[in-house]
Design an enzyme around this catalytic site. Structure first.
Site, short mmCIF file in Angstrom:
data_model
loop_
_atom_site.label_atom_id
_atom_site.label_comp_id
_atom_site.label_asym_id
_atom_site.label_seq_id
_atom_site.Cartn_x
_atom_site.Cartn_y
_atom_site.Cartn_z
N ARG A 106 0.82 -1.05 -0.12
CA ARG A 106 0.04 0.10 0.15
C ARG A 106 0.79 1.32 0.07
NH1 ARG A 106 -3.37 -2.77 -1.65
NH2 ARG A 106 -5.18 -3.68 -0.59
N GLU A 135 -5.63 5.59 -6.80
CA GLU A 135 -5.61 4.68 -7.86
C GLU A 135 -6.86 4.67 -8.66
OE1 GLU A 135 -4.28 0.64 -6.35
OE2 GLU A 135 -2.57 1.51 -5.75
N HIS A 155 -1.22 -1.64 -10.29
CA HIS A 155 -1.36 -2.29 -9.00
C HIS A 155 -2.12 -3.65 -9.40
CE1 HIS A 155 -3.08 -2.36 -4.65
NE2 HIS A 155 -2.25 -3.36 -4.92
#
Length: 188
Positions: A106, A135, A155
């Site tokens: 994270r 994101e 991600h």
């Protein structure tokens, strides 16, 4: 940058690989690093450090020693109120000029702007991330994307079939258990 072979790689053998967080993924990374010949050092909560010791892995003498001794640091922490911004600018300043920081957990584990500023002054020398404060990142609008010493990817580290089957399976198991009155994974 359109280059075919623009850099020379480095191997894990003989390097000190620091794993910050000794949960399920941290434990797997310790084993993988060991297979590749890395010296493993763990840092985290007292319970994580004790478990790492029991499993035969070294733990850092201190937080400062962890950040200053590791050639590679991989953050493997869950984001919660205790881990929010747990990695400070001061921690990053302790890292070697040729060290690599990997964050696929994270972005909020690191203080705001600390990684960008640290990479600009070369401590650590490199970073690899696939997590961002906001994101998804559209139109290449993130300061890490402009740095030549940061490898950025979307991600997607967890986006693979086995993980999806495991996580969704756990979710359905929890729903079924709840319906039966079993509150085994209740968060308070």
């Amino acid at each position: 940058a359109g280059q075919w072979q623009g850099t020379v790689g480095r191997q894990l053998a003989g390097k000190t690989l620091g794993i910050y967080g000794y949960g399920r993924i941290g434990q797997q990374l310790c084993k993988i690093g060991q297979v590749f010949g890395a010296k493993i050092i763990v840092w985290g909560r007292d319970s994580s450090l004790e478990k790492a010791r029991v499993d035969g892995f070294a733990v850092a003498e201190s937080r400062e020693a962890f950040f200053s001794q590791c050639d590679i640091i991989n953050l493997q922490l869950r984001l919660n109120p205790q881990t929010l911004h747990i990695v400070s600018a001061q921690d990053l300043a302790l890292m070697k000029k040729d060290a690599l920081l990997i964050n696929a957990s994270r972005a909020e584990l690191i203080e705001p702007n600390a990684l960008v500023n640290a990479l600009k002054v070369g401590r650590p020398g490199f970073a690899a991330v696939d997590v961002y404060e906001n994101e998804p990142v559209f139109n290449a609008e993130h300061p890490l994307l402009d740095l030549p010493n940061c490898l950025c990817s979307p991600h997607l580290g967890f986006v693979e079939q086995d993980n999806y089957e495991t996580y969704y399976g756990i979710a359905f198991d929890n729903i079924n258990a709840y319906v039966k009155g079993d509150f085994k994974n209740r968060v308070e």
